[in-house]
Design a protein around this motif. Structure first.
Motif, PDB file in Angstrom:
ATOM      1  N   ILE A 137       0.880  -1.128  -0.037  1.00  0.00           N
ATOM      2  CA  ILE A 137      -0.028  -0.017   0.154  1.00  0.00           C
ATOM      3  C   ILE A 137       0.767   1.187   0.086  1.00  0.00           C
ATOM      4  O   ILE A 137       1.649   1.669   0.928  1.00  0.00           O
ATOM      5  CB  ILE A 137      -0.792  -0.048   1.350  1.00  0.00           C
ATOM      6  N   THR A 138       1.015   2.049  -1.095  1.00  0.00           N
ATOM      7  CA  THR A 138       1.642   3.259  -1.134  1.00  0.00           C
ATOM      8  C   THR A 138       0.994   4.405  -0.511  1.00  0.00           C
ATOM      9  O   THR A 138      -0.289   4.365  -0.306  1.00  0.00           O
ATOM     10  CB  THR A 138       1.970   3.576  -2.696  1.00  0.00           C
ATOM     11  N   ALA A 194      -3.123   4.981  -0.183  1.00  0.00           N
ATOM     12  CA  ALA A 194      -3.677   4.993   1.250  1.00  0.00           C
ATOM     13  C   ALA A 194      -4.411   6.578   1.058  1.00  0.00           C
ATOM     14  O   ALA A 194      -5.561   6.542   1.568  1.00  0.00           O
ATOM     15  CB  ALA A 194      -2.810   5.318   1.981  1.00  0.00           C
ATOM     16  N   TRP A 195      -4.148   7.456   0.453  1.00  0.00           N
ATOM     17  CA  TRP A 195      -4.557   8.777   0.292  1.00  0.00           C
ATOM     18  C   TRP A 195      -5.959   8.849  -0.609  1.00  0.00           C
ATOM     19  O   TRP A 195      -6.865   9.364  -0.281  1.00  0.00           O
ATOM     20  CB  TRP A 195      -3.808  10.119   0.092  1.00  0.00           C
ATOM     21  N   ALA A 196      -5.565   8.137  -1.621  1.00  0.00           N
ATOM     22  CA  ALA A 196      -6.843   7.990  -2.775  1.00  0.00           C
ATOM     23  C   ALA A 196      -7.998   7.285  -1.998  1.00  0.00           C
ATOM     24  O   ALA A 196      -9.054   7.699  -1.984  1.00  0.00           O
ATOM     25  CB  ALA A 196      -6.284   7.467  -3.878  1.00  0.00           C
ATOM     26  N   TYR A 197      -7.774   6.061  -1.264  1.00  0.00           N
ATOM     27  CA  TYR A 197      -8.655   5.530  -0.683  1.00  0.00           C
ATOM     28  C   TYR A 197      -9.380   6.381   0.720  1.00  0.00           C
ATOM     29  O   TYR A 197     -10.741   6.336   0.666  1.00  0.00           O
ATOM     30  CB  TYR A 197      -8.141   4.070   0.117  1.00  0.00           C
ATOM     31  N   ALA A 198      -8.720   6.958   1.279  1.00  0.00           N
ATOM     32  CA  ALA A 198      -8.989   7.727   2.380  1.00  0.00           C
ATOM     33  C   ALA A 198      -9.947   8.964   1.847  1.00  0.00           C
ATOM     34  O   ALA A 198     -11.148   9.290   2.375  1.00  0.00           O
ATOM     35  CB  ALA A 198      -7.941   8.296   3.242  1.00  0.00           C
ATOM     36  N   GLY A 199      -9.627   9.192   0.723  1.00  0.00           N
ATOM     37  CA  GLY A 199     -10.620  10.472  -0.094  1.00  0.00           C
ATOM     38  C   GLY A 199     -11.701   9.778  -0.643  1.00  0.00           C
ATOM     39  O   GLY A 199     -12.953  10.466  -0.149  1.00  0.00           O
ATOM     40  N   ARG A 200     -11.557   8.648  -0.796  1.00  0.00           N
ATOM     41  CA  ARG A 200     -13.017   8.036  -1.218  1.00  0.00           C
ATOM     42  C   ARG A 200     -13.841   7.909  -0.014  1.00  0.00           C
ATOM     43  O   ARG A 200     -14.907   7.877  -0.134  1.00  0.00           O
ATOM     44  CB  ARG A 200     -12.670   6.679  -2.102  1.00  0.00           C
TER      45      ARG A 200
END
Length: 153
Positions: free
Chosen positions: A39-40, A44-50
């Protein structure tokens, strides 16, 4: 678990996602976008944003946007076995004003059948004091309404 902290000029959010071993894949699949077992920071940031886009916050009836502060992702293997918690930290700016106030938080993030808990905490500082005068949770724990007062100390 979702915790909201009422602080001067802001509302802070901490989302703890603990998938457990039976639901780990439902979290890992969208988190590890390229399915390489790592997990890069970008993933992680893209997932958290979603995840954040699936929640709404209203202060006094007006919608307020979250700003992502940080994401804490444990090792992939720990998430895979269900022995870890992914943490998403965000904040929403809010004007400080004295008197009775209301906040409403609704989280629609649901990768699988989940148990949700939402709590509110108070962080008085900078000459402000807060007092919760009422709160209610939806039966599924996804919605939290809090009535509070803010006063200059």
């Amino acid at each position: 678990m979702r915790s909201l902290t009422l602080a001067p000029g802001a509302l802070q959010l901490e989302l703890d996602i603990a998938p457990g071993n039976q639901m780990a894949d439902t979290v890992l699949k969208p988190l590890d976008a390229n399915a390489d077992g790592k997990i890069t920071d970008a993933e992680a940031w893209a997932y958290a944003g979603r995840v954040l886009k699936q929640s709404t916050l209203k202060l006094g009836g007006a919608a307020v946007a979250w700003t992502l502060d940080r994401v804490q992702v444990p090792p992939y293997a720990d998430l895979k076995t269900g022995n870890a918690i992914l943490k998403i930290h965000a904040a929403a700016k809010r004007p400080e004003s004295a008197g009775a106030q209301t906040l409403r938080y609704h989280n629609r993030y649901q990768p699988a059948r989940s148990q949700c808990i939402a709590n509110v905490f108070l962080q008085p500082a900078a000459g402000w004091q807060y007092q919760v005068t009422g709160q209610s949770h939806s039966d599924n724990g996804r919605q939290l309404s809090v009535k509070y007062t803010a006063e200059r100390s």
